[in-house]
Write an enzyme that holds these catalytic residues in place. Structure first.
Site, PDB file in Angstrom:
ATOM      1  N   PRO A   2      -9.219  73.438 160.057  1.00 53.81           N
ATOM      2  CG  PRO A   2      -8.400  72.675 162.075  1.00 53.81           C
ATOM      3  CD  PRO A   2      -9.483  73.486 161.482  1.00 53.81           C
ATOM      4  CD  GLU A   3     -11.303  72.196 154.380  1.00 57.16           C
ATOM      5  OE1 GLU A   3     -11.231  71.522 153.336  1.00 57.16           O
ATOM      6  OE2 GLU A   3     -11.806  73.340 154.404  1.00 57.16           O
ATOM      7  CE  LYS A  61     -13.142  67.964 156.802  1.00 52.86           C
ATOM      8  NZ  LYS A  61     -14.427  68.688 156.754  1.00 52.86           N
ATOM      9  NE  ARG A 262     -20.825  73.912 156.195  1.00 54.30           N
ATOM     10  CZ  ARG A 262     -21.730  73.864 157.170  1.00 54.30           C
ATOM     11  NH1 ARG A 262     -22.568  74.862 157.358  1.00 54.30           N
ATOM     12  NH2 ARG A 262     -21.787  72.823 157.962  1.00 54.30           N
TER      13      ARG A 262
END
Length: 273
Positions: A2-3, A61, A262
């Site tokens: 979830p962003e 967030k 990432r």
DNA sequence: ACTATGCCCTGGGTGC
DNA sequence: TGCACCCAGGGCATAG
């Protein structure tokens, strides 16, 4: 993951269901104890029980529930957390870490496979998010702000976009999408971007987030909205997790590299250093 | 003040 | 089939 668009979708789903409701019972399940940051699990259960929820806000967030005692209940879903509204009698899912029963026969379930999610109970929400800067869809996230922040960083622009002090709410998906929309190679040192490219990047960040928000977010894996449903944006992303697939604009195979640990996806032809 | 690295956690995937 | 290993990554602590 979830962003911002996913958390905002949850906030919008839950607002009419939670605001005005009183919490009648809270249970943090065995195995879920680590979510309680500011209190012991039992103290957090006790402090939330009996409170009425007066508002639901979002910053980056983080979800912020305003309580009737003036305190703020601040939640972060990290990678695999979800917050789903169900009837009180609904059975617990395999990864349910906590339940919050409400006074109207409904219940909020905090599910989190990897147990990275956090709950803070604080006087001031800022205390729960000390490293967080302007919300990426808020009025303080301007081109001038972004230009000033990027100017003093030599890290790859992708890394800068992931820094919540620079743009709160941007995560791995939308950092990649924003770089693609701005036609900027994500490895480009942040302080080498000229004013026009920074302006384009700013607009790309906002556009990438708003496009996803319009689709109720992206469900690449565990993300669920406030009602347990999936978002629709993961099928519309331009580069994220499209390694080796053709770029929609030029047909070149999307590449994957690692930046700051990432996975990063980009089109080697459309995006320039 | 900035930058790099490791930690937390568990399921899914891969290779032998 | 079993097992070891690696990967996913947001935020934070730590060290340089």
């Amino acid at each position: 993951m979830p962003e911002l668009p996913e958390v905002e979708t949850i906030r919008r789903d839950l607002t009419p269901l939670l605001v005005g409701r009183r919490i009648t019972h809270v249970a943090i399940q065995p195995g879920g104890e680590r979510l309680a940051i500011t209190h012991s699990p039992w103290a957090l259960e006790a402090a939330l029980t009996g409170r009425r929820i007066e508002g639901l806000e979002r910053h980056g967030k983080y979800l912020v529930a305003r309580l009737d005692d003036g305190r703020a209940w601040v939640l972060h879903l990290r990678m695999t957390g979800s917050l789903v509204h169900v009837p009180t009698e609904a059975p617990a899912g395999r990864y349910e870490r906590a339940r919050v029963d409400l006074d109207d026969g409904t219940s909020l379930r905090f599910n989190d496979l990897r147990k990275f999610g956090t709950w803070h109970l604080v006087e001031d929400p800022a205390d729960a998010m000390p490293h967080t800067g302007p919300d990426a869809l808020g009025p303080a996230f301007t081109t001038a702000w972004l230009r000033a922040q990027l100017a003093r960083r030599s890290v790859p622009v992708k890394s800068a976009l992931l820094d919540q002090h620079i743009a709160a709410g941007v995560g791995n998906i939308y950092a990649d999408e924003a770089c693609f929309r701005a036609r900027i190679d994500p490895r480009t040192p942040a302080n080498t971007l000229g004013p026009r490219r920074v302006a384009r990047l700013h607009d790309a960040v906002v556009a990438a987030l708003e496009a996803s928000l319009a689709d109720r977010g992206s469900s690449f894996s565990d993300y669920r909205d406030g009602l347990g449903g999936e978002g629709m944006h993961h099928v519309r992303v331009r580069v994220f997790r499209r390694t080796d697939l053709p770029c929609y604009d030029c047909g070149t195979a999307i590449q994957r590299v690692r930046i700051a640990g990432r996975s990063t996806h980009y089109c080697p032809r459309c995006q320039k250093t």
